[in-house]
Design an enzyme around this catalytic site. Structure first.
Site, mmCIF file in Angstrom:
data_model
loop_
_atom_site.group_PDB
_atom_site.id
_atom_site.type_symbol
_atom_site.label_atom_id
_atom_site.label_comp_id
_atom_site.label_asym_id
_atom_site.label_seq_id
_atom_site.Cartn_x
_atom_site.Cartn_y
_atom_site.Cartn_z
ATOM 1 N N THR A 261 0.940 -1.298 -0.165
ATOM 2 C CA THR A 261 -0.142 -0.131 -0.180
ATOM 3 C C THR A 261 0.859 1.230 -0.105
ATOM 4 O O THR A 261 0.293 2.293 -0.300
ATOM 5 C CB THR A 261 -0.935 0.018 1.236
ATOM 6 N N THR B 121 1.282 6.805 -4.605
ATOM 7 C CA THR B 121 1.050 5.678 -3.922
ATOM 8 C C THR B 121 -0.493 5.850 -3.783
ATOM 9 O O THR B 121 -1.215 4.638 -3.865
ATOM 10 C CB THR B 121 1.527 5.556 -2.834
ATOM 11 N N GLN C 254 -3.205 2.853 -5.116
ATOM 12 C CA GLN C 254 -4.392 2.033 -4.265
ATOM 13 C C GLN C 254 -5.615 2.248 -5.181
ATOM 14 O O GLN C 254 -6.203 1.330 -5.028
ATOM 15 C CB GLN C 254 -4.449 3.052 -3.024
ATOM 16 N N LYS D 1 -8.043 10.490 5.106
ATOM 17 C CA LYS D 1 -8.861 9.548 5.437
ATOM 18 C C LYS D 1 -8.436 7.905 5.284
ATOM 19 O O LYS D 1 -9.152 6.998 5.622
ATOM 20 C CB LYS D 1 -10.177 9.663 4.751
ATOM 21 N N GLU E 151 -9.022 0.910 0.756
ATOM 22 C CA GLU E 151 -10.294 0.246 0.430
ATOM 23 C C GLU E 151 -11.504 0.882 -0.482
ATOM 24 O O GLU E 151 -12.150 0.096 -1.285
ATOM 25 C CB GLU E 151 -11.059 -0.560 1.794
HETATM 26 MO MO1 MOS Z 1 -8.564 -4.799 4.802
HETATM 27 S S1 MOS Z 1 -9.873 -6.348 4.156
HETATM 28 O O1 MOS Z 1 -8.921 -4.473 6.427
HETATM 29 O O2 MOS Z 1 -7.023 -5.654 4.748
#
Ligand code: MOS
Length: 740
Positions: free
Chosen positions: A467, A633, A637, A700, A704
């Site tokens: 990440t 980066t 993501q 933030k 995801e």
């Molecule tokens: Mo994420 S599914 O909390 O690595």
């Protein structure tokens, strides 16, 4: 605020180590006298082991031992000992714990040998006889037995009278959506190299998103002292949530190392990567009711997801429907159905991926029925407050996402009529959807040490699963103390470092980043105090609030000539190093706010009417995730998430053969994920979003959010192209041809 490093596209500080092969992964750490373990996986999904005959394997020279439930050492009996930091309710699976078979692929033996090849060969010679029982793995068949579990987070409470409002609504939509099990499929498969030291202490090189979670689990299960067992995981080749819980390979490797008094490595094969957690297959029904002008009058969202027999895995599936749009009459239901599978696991944006898929497709269906533009419908019902919590957002720039995304995509040129747009022989479809995730923060600690040579080392027991944690933490530290990136090193992935939560939930920047900043601030304060007291200090009369750390100096804001270098401060102050640790918890004021990140996703597809093939030719994602620490980066993501979203919409499915209760697509040939040929134009916009509440960095988290909303945007584009709704993911050509 003017910054030197934060907000800059700094290249990955670990990039060189990775591309040169210097970065060691869990199965690459060396140890003298290393033995190799290979797992024997259960051939049946349910039943009992009648007998295990390992004699043929053991007869091979070089085979050291075959561990089974019959000869495994006695370990704690209570379920609590096996519950890791993120374990769901229930009694976790214990490898080699007893003769019962709970799921296909369950580890039933570990063969340990002098070489990897020998262990793998010998594992094929272990004869296991089973008493088979009929496995039940079909969610559709088990749905009638669904029940309400203990929730990690219960679904939102109902508001108003949804049934009544639905019946009275001018326009209604009701649809069922089915989504399959998916596996995380990181590039690096799970492995642990357990190095046994002469005094019996263990260093466990593991692939994990949480070294402390694994350490504490192993300490509890095996009764080690915390200082006798160290878990190290400096590099992780992708995880997507699969590394949040300790997996069986690390349990077995530690067990073998303890029993054999040797260093042991256990690695999973690609097939075995399908023998633990997965994103749960989920059934959903969404009912929407609206007035003719598009005002939402009623919203009902129900979900039934699978779980294992031994744990109740829950995720927030329906919650997003309660918070995303203003609606006075809402009702939610989320249940589980037990299957003979391993417990599902968090997988990138758990819950939101599925729930928002159903909601955002239903919203598209509603827009079509109303003859309303999909963005207009969303703006019409825009929530200024978090509807479930009745709280204001710390910030929410979703409107700007819709606007900027639509503009970049060219949405205004969309002909709303399905099947109205073509490119040569292909049907063209344009679809959009909203994405949402939480902006969470967990308590975290970090340590910062600046040495007399002006170098800064910062550390925390977090992870970098690709990440960019190494890079952004380095930037935050360098920014705080005004040092060049090259003079700062960030260390992570070691259980001896300051405490950090598991790397998940997109909370690493806000949690660990805040701790890094706080630890560096403390170092800065100490250096400033030292600087003021030096003989003839140019800062003698200056206050901390009036200095900046920049270019390796502490400088007065009021008089730029008044400055002293950090190295001078330390030399003249006769200190070798300044060493500080800080722990940061979520601010009290968080209780009064809802904190979420948002996005608007736009997708273009081209559908071949004869073949039913779908190509995602363009995606634009406009993201509001607070302050962006590193645009490079961050963009990676979101781009990676969008590729995952393309997979979710069109390709990914862990296919169960219910006769065997086994995932049949257990390799990267049969489990389809997008390849380069599937990925075309991807455009990411970061919308300005200023947030002073979420954390001191204003960031933030972006790990995801980017995947949420992609699958529904694509599904809606397929509808727009074809005039047909395929509500079962993935939208494969067989389903589409049937619909066409
Ligand atoms: Mo994420 S599914 O909390 O690595």
């Amino acid at each position: 605020m003017a910054t030197t490093h934060i907000g800059r596209p700094v290249s990955r500080v670990d990039g060189r180590a990775k591309v040169t092969g210097e970065a060691r992964y869990a199965a690459e750490h060396r140890a003298p006298d290393l033995a190799y373990g290979h797992v024997v996986s259960s051939a049946v999904a349910r039943g009992r082991i009648a007998s295990i005959d390992a004699s043929e394997a053991l007869a091979l020279p070089g085979v050291l031992h075959v561990f089974t439930h019959e000869n495994a050492p006695r370990l704690p009996r209570s379920a609590r000992s096996y519950r890791d930091e993120v374990a769901p309710e229930g009694s976790p699976f214990r490898p080699l714990g007893d003769a019962e078979i709970r799921y296909s692929g369950q580890p039933v033996a570990l063969v340990v040998a002098e070489t990897f090849e020998l262990a793998r060969h010998a594992a094929a010679l272990v004869r296991v006889d089973y008493i088979r029982e009929e496995p039940r793995t079909d969610l559709d068949r088990e749905r009638p037995a669904a029940y309400q579990p203990e929730y990690r987070f219960p679904p939102p409470r109902p508001r108003g009278d949804a049934a009544h409002a639905l019946a009275a609504a001018a326009v209604r939509v009701e649809a069922e959506y089915r989504v399959p099990a998916e596996h995380h499929n990181p590039m690096e498969s799970f492995a642990a190299t357990v190095v046994r030291h002469d005094d019996g202490a263990l260093t466990v090189y593991d692939k994990t998103q949480g070294v402390l979670n694994v350490r504490d689990y192993l300490v509890r299960v095996f009764g080690h002292g915390k200082d006798e067992l160290r878990v190290v995981s400096p590099f992780v080749g992708g995880a997507f949530g699969s590394g949040l819980r300790p997996q069986y390979h690390v349990f077995l490797a530690v067990l073998a190392a303890r029993e054999l008094h040797r260093s042991v490595r256990v690695s999973m094969t690609r097939q075995q990567m399908f023998t633990f957690g997965h994103r749960p297959a989920t059934w959903q029904r969404v009912q929407l009711g609206a007035s003719a002008d598009g005002t939402l009058r009623a919203l009902v969202h129900e979900a039934i997801a699978e779980t294992s027999r031994f744990e109740d895995f829950t995720e927030s599936v329906v919650d997003w429907s309660g918070m995303l749009y203003r609606c006075d009459n809402v009702a939610f239901d989320h249940k589980l159905a037990k299957l003979d599978v391993y417990t599902p696991m968090d997988m990138r944006a758990p819950g939101a991926c599925w729930g928002v898929y159903a909601l955002e497709c239903a919203m598209d269906e509603l827009a079509a029925r109303l003859g309303m533009d999909p963005i207009e419908l969303r703006l019409k019902n825009y929530a200024e407050k978090h509807q479930n919590e009745d709280a204001p957002f710390s910030s929410k720039e979703l409107r700007a996402c819709y606007r900027q995304g639509a503009e970049r995509f060219g949405w205004a040129r969309r002909n709303p009529e399905p099947r109205s747009m073509r490119a040569g022989p292909a049907l063209v479809g344009w679809g959009m959807a909203t994405g949402v995730w939480e902006a969470m923060q967990q308590p975290a600690s970090a340590r910062a040490v600046v040495t007399a040579d002006g170098r800064l080392t910062v550390s925390s027991a977090t992870a970098d699963i690709g990440t960019g944690t190494y890079t952004v933490m380095t930037q935050i530290a360098a920014e705080t103390l005004g040092l060049p990136i090259e003079d700062v090193e960030f260390q992570l992935g070691d259980s001896t470092l300051p405490k950090s939560p598991i790397e998940g939930g997109s909370w690493t920047v806000s949690s660990v980043g805040s701790a890094v900043k706080a630890a560096c601030d403390k170092v800065g304060k100490r250096l400033f105090t030292l600087a003021r007291t030096l003989d003839g200090s140019p800062l003698a009369a200056t206050r901390l609030a009036d200095v900046v750390f920049e270019g390796g100096h502490i400088r007065s804001r009021l008089d730029g000539e008044r400055a002293v270098s950090l190295t001078d401060v330390m030399r003249h102050g006769r200190v070798e190093s300044v060493d500080e640790q800080a722990t940061v918890r979520p601010a009290k004021k968080h209780e009064n706010y809802a904190m979420n990140s948002h996005s608007a996703v736009f997708a273009e597809v081209q559908v071949d009417e004869e073949l039913g093939t779908v190509r995602v030719t363009r995606v634009v994602s406009a993201v509001a995730g607070g302050r962006v620490i590193n645009p490079t980066t961050a963009r990676s993501q979101i781009v990676g998430s969008i590729v995952g979203g393309i997979g979710m919409a069109l390709e990914e499915e862990s296919v169960l053969d219910h006769a065997f209760g086994r995932f049949m697509t257990h390799n990267l040939a049969d489990y389809h994920i997008p390849v380069h040929a599937d990925v075309h134009d991807i455009d990411v916009i970061f919308v300005d979003e200023h947030d002073e509440i979420v954390n001191p960095l204003g960031a933030k988290g972006l790990g995801e959010l980017g995947i949420v909303g992609v699958a529904p945007a694509i599904a809606n584009a397929v509808y727009h192209a074809t005039g047909r709704r395929v509500r079962d993911l993935p939208i494969t050509l067989d389903k589409l041809l049937r619909a066409l």
